[in-house]
Design a protein around this motif. Structure first.
Motif, PDB file in Angstrom:
ATOM      1  N   THR A 196       0.849  -1.184   0.000  1.00  0.00           N
ATOM      2  CA  THR A 196       0.000   0.000   0.000  1.00  0.00           C
ATOM      3  C   THR A 196       0.892   1.245   0.000  1.00  0.00           C
ATOM      4  OG1 THR A 196      -0.099   0.362   2.396  1.00  0.00           O
ATOM      5  CG2 THR A 196      -1.603  -1.298   1.479  1.00  0.00           C
ATOM      6  N   THR A 197       0.259   2.411   0.014  1.00  0.00           N
ATOM      7  CA  THR A 197       0.997   3.669   0.170  1.00  0.00           C
ATOM      8  C   THR A 197       1.016   4.097   1.634  1.00  0.00           C
ATOM      9  OG1 THR A 197      -0.984   5.017  -0.221  1.00  0.00           O
ATOM     10  CG2 THR A 197       0.338   4.430  -2.149  1.00  0.00           C
ATOM     11  N   ALA A 205       6.562  10.054  -5.692  1.00  0.00           N
ATOM     12  CA  ALA A 205       6.476  11.487  -5.986  1.00  0.00           C
ATOM     13  C   ALA A 205       6.648  12.297  -4.713  1.00  0.00           C
ATOM     14  CB  ALA A 205       5.136  11.797  -6.647  1.00  0.00           C
ATOM     15  N   GLU A 206       6.185  11.722  -3.597  1.00  0.00           N
ATOM     16  CA  GLU A 206       6.242  12.427  -2.321  1.00  0.00           C
ATOM     17  C   GLU A 206       6.256  11.414  -1.183  1.00  0.00           C
ATOM     18  OE1 GLU A 206       3.194  15.206   0.309  1.00  0.00           O
ATOM     19  OE2 GLU A 206       3.128  15.354  -1.882  1.00  0.00           O
ATOM     20  N   GLY A 207       7.130  11.605  -0.193  1.00  0.00           N
ATOM     21  CA  GLY A 207       7.156  10.738   0.985  1.00  0.00           C
ATOM     22  C   GLY A 207       7.897   9.433   0.730  1.00  0.00           C
ATOM     23  N   GLY A 208       7.581   8.435   1.559  1.00  0.00           N
ATOM     24  CA  GLY A 208       8.197   7.117   1.413  1.00  0.00           C
ATOM     25  C   GLY A 208       9.591   7.008   1.983  1.00  0.00           C
ATOM     26  N   SER A 232      15.360   6.959  15.579  1.00  0.00           N
ATOM     27  CA  SER A 232      15.515   6.500  14.196  1.00  0.00           C
ATOM     28  C   SER A 232      16.323   7.456  13.324  1.00  0.00           C
ATOM     29  CB  SER A 232      14.145   6.273  13.567  1.00  0.00           C
ATOM     30  OG  SER A 232      13.446   7.499  13.420  1.00  0.00           O
ATOM     31  N   LEU A 233      16.736   6.905  12.197  1.00  0.00           N
ATOM     32  CA  LEU A 233      17.449   7.656  11.152  1.00  0.00           C
ATOM     33  C   LEU A 233      16.687   7.491   9.849  1.00  0.00           C
ATOM     34  CD1 LEU A 233      20.031   9.088   9.959  1.00  0.00           C
ATOM     35  CD2 LEU A 233      20.942   6.775   9.595  1.00  0.00           C
ATOM     36  N   GLY A 234      16.428   8.590   9.155  1.00  0.00           N
ATOM     37  CA  GLY A 234      15.781   8.544   7.855  1.00  0.00           C
ATOM     38  C   GLY A 234      16.817   8.476   6.751  1.00  0.00           C
ATOM     39  N   LEU A 235      16.622   7.535   5.807  1.00  0.00           N
ATOM     40  CA  LEU A 235      17.566   7.360   4.702  1.00  0.00           C
ATOM     41  C   LEU A 235      16.966   7.910   3.414  1.00  0.00           C
ATOM     42  CD1 LEU A 235      18.809   3.699   5.349  1.00  0.00           C
ATOM     43  CD2 LEU A 235      19.800   5.838   6.158  1.00  0.00           C
ATOM     44  N   ASN A 236      17.776   8.649   2.703  1.00  0.00           N
ATOM     45  CA  ASN A 236      17.352   9.246   1.438  1.00  0.00           C
ATOM     46  C   ASN A 236      17.530   8.218   0.331  1.00  0.00           C
ATOM     47  OD1 ASN A 236      16.773  10.931  -0.733  1.00  0.00           O
ATOM     48  ND2 ASN A 236      18.845  11.794  -0.771  1.00  0.00           N
ATOM     49  N   PHE A 237      16.446   7.549  -0.031  1.00  0.00           N
ATOM     50  CA  PHE A 237      16.480   6.506  -1.051  1.00  0.00           C
ATOM     51  C   PHE A 237      16.412   7.143  -2.437  1.00  0.00           C
ATOM     52  CE2 PHE A 237      14.983   1.871  -0.186  1.00  0.00           C
ATOM     53  CZ  PHE A 237      16.162   1.400  -0.714  1.00  0.00           C
ATOM     54  N   ASP A 295       7.744   5.800   5.772  1.00  0.00           N
ATOM     55  CA  ASP A 295       6.703   6.826   5.793  1.00  0.00           C
ATOM     56  C   ASP A 295       5.661   6.545   4.719  1.00  0.00           C
ATOM     57  OD1 ASP A 295       8.247   8.016   7.721  1.00  0.00           O
ATOM     58  OD2 ASP A 295       8.691   9.830   6.567  1.00  0.00           O
ATOM     59  N   ALA A 296       4.453   7.053   4.924  1.00  0.00           N
ATOM     60  CA  ALA A 296       3.441   7.002   3.875  1.00  0.00           C
ATOM     61  C   ALA A 296       3.950   7.783   2.668  1.00  0.00           C
ATOM     62  CB  ALA A 296       2.134   7.603   4.383  1.00  0.00           C
ATOM     63  N   PHE A 297       3.396   7.493   1.484  1.00  0.00           N
ATOM     64  CA  PHE A 297       3.884   8.167   0.277  1.00  0.00           C
ATOM     65  C   PHE A 297       2.755   8.368  -0.735  1.00  0.00           C
ATOM     66  CE2 PHE A 297       4.452   3.640  -0.478  1.00  0.00           C
ATOM     67  CZ  PHE A 297       4.067   3.455  -1.799  1.00  0.00           C
ATOM     68  N   LYS A 298       3.047   9.195  -1.727  1.00  0.00           N
ATOM     69  CA  LYS A 298       2.137   9.423  -2.842  1.00  0.00           C
ATOM     70  C   LYS A 298       2.879   9.164  -4.145  1.00  0.00           C
ATOM     71  CE  LYS A 298      -0.677  12.959  -0.516  1.00  0.00           C
ATOM     72  NZ  LYS A 298      -1.129  14.384  -0.570  1.00  0.00           N
TER      73      LYS A 298
END
Length: 393
Positions: free
Chosen positions: A186-187, A209-212, A308-313, A331-334
């Protein structure tokens, strides 16, 4: 006249953690038994976990600390290995260190594999030109590179798939038997959890496009805080829990969520097996979790989130993490027409470097890593993983 006892009920807890409910539950349980916090740790569990895999997100200030950028020469070496393997005319399951030779890059990947087991527990490989490869070439290249990190590939479903697609399939595959019961398809936001197996590899074929944003957190750091402040929660996590199989056979299994082996804190769980998710509701005919277990689930999630650490995929990246030492979330994404988030996943193990597998997990690990090369399946198009009965996993 004998009275009939009231059957235990499932606590008021859902897949998405509710912080207000968490604090209210903790306050209620502590009011009922203030001495809970004085509990001793289980036998064999240390007061603190030490080592570089114990960290907080704020410890990492620049992605250059965990990103390895492939050079032009290394990319050429990968392409030569691809050509070499294709010349062997073997099924993709035979991709390995010997059949996908990387004369110079292999040493670097071996060093990075050490980082997974003996260091911080994660790294990102950047960047493969995914648009220049066919679908089958992507599978070969991905499996080939990854074989130099972890030579054993894990089976991810009953069909023998060792590669799975992480993508929004909530519309295209909603009709399938079992429906959508995993937020990976899912998103929606994926809460903190671990996958089975030693190592997880995630390759980005396309970003959202946004988030994730991909988030990781140190299980050792979560353990240390709980051991210091709430040893009773450590005890709760260290005893068997009923994991819902959502129509599988048997209907549920029992095992702890937390293990302590050779100085490592190993958290192994996915929240949906205790709360259900979307069409796969928590089964009513299996033992419910307790209020104390509900509190423990939330405690692990919110501490993992805190540190936590956020990774730039980026498109073409491969992210490797130690799933025994780190938790991960998303994270949720669009999506839009041009950007449809699409990852492909491998479960890996490096037999030379691997941590000791906790006893209750050994049958799972054995089943996971026992698939012969000719039986390994690499789905080239998105699909939902399957149980033995054919329903979605």
């Amino acid at each position: 006249m004998a009275t009939t006892g009231v059957a235990p009920q499932q606590p008021d807890i859902e897949y998405h953690p509710d912080e207000a409910k968490y604090h209210a539950r903790s306050a209620r349980l502590l009011a009922e038994n203030p001495d809970r916090v004085k509990a001793s740790l289980p036998d064999g569990f240390s007061a603190q976990i030490e080592g570089p895999i114990v960290w907080e997100g704020k410890d990492w200030t620049n992605e250059e600390q965990w990103v390895y950028k492939l050079s032009i020469g290394e990319l050429e070496e990968i392409n030569k290995a691809l050509s070499y393997f294709k010349g062997l005319n073997k099924p993709v399951g035979y991709v390995g260190r010997d059949t996908f030779p990387l004369p110079t890059l292999s040493a670097t990947l071996k060093r990075l594999a050490h980082e997974l087991y003996s260091g911080r527990g994660f790294f990102v490989l950047r960047t493969l030109p995914v648009d220049s490869y066919s679908k089958v070439d992507i599978a070969i290249v991905y499996a080939g590179i990854s074989s130099h990190v972890g030579s054993a590939r894990g089976k991810q479903d009953a069909t023998g798939a060792v590669l799975s697609h992480i993508k929004d399939l909530s519309v295209s595959h909603a009709h399938e038997k079992g429906g959508i019961g995993n937020s990976a398809y899912t998103t929606d936001k994926q809460v903190f959890h671990t996958d089975v197996g030693d190592l997880i590899a995630l390759m980005a074929l396309q970003t959202a496009a946004e988030g994730g944003i991909s988030r990781i957190s140190s299980g050792g750091r979560v353990y240390n805080e709980l051991a210091a402040t709430r040893p009773d929660i450590i005890r709760t996590l260290s005893v068997p829990w009923p994991l819902d199989s959502f129509g599988g056979s048997p209907g549920y299994t029992l095992r702890p969520l937390l293990y302590h082996e050779d100085g490592h804190a190993i958290i192994q769980y996915s929240r949906r097996h205790f709360t259900g998710y979307l069409t796969q509701k928590r089964s009513p005919h299996i033992p419910p979790i307790t209020e104390e277990q509900a509190e423990a689930l939330d405690a692990v999630h919110f501490l993992a989130e805190k540190y936590s650490l956020g990774l730039n995929f980026q498109k073409g990246d491969i992210q490797y993490i130690n799933s025994m030492g780190l938790l991960h979330a998303r994270d949720a994404f669009k999506d839009d027409i041009e950007h449809t988030r699409h990852l492909i996943r491998l479960w890996l193990r490096n037999d030379e470097l691997a941590w000791k597998t906790p006893g209750p997990l050994q049958p799972i690990w054995t089943r996971l890593y026992s698939l012969k090369p000719e039986d390994q399946r690499f789905p080239l198009d998105p699909e939902i993983r399957r149980k033995e009965n054919g329903s979605t996993k």
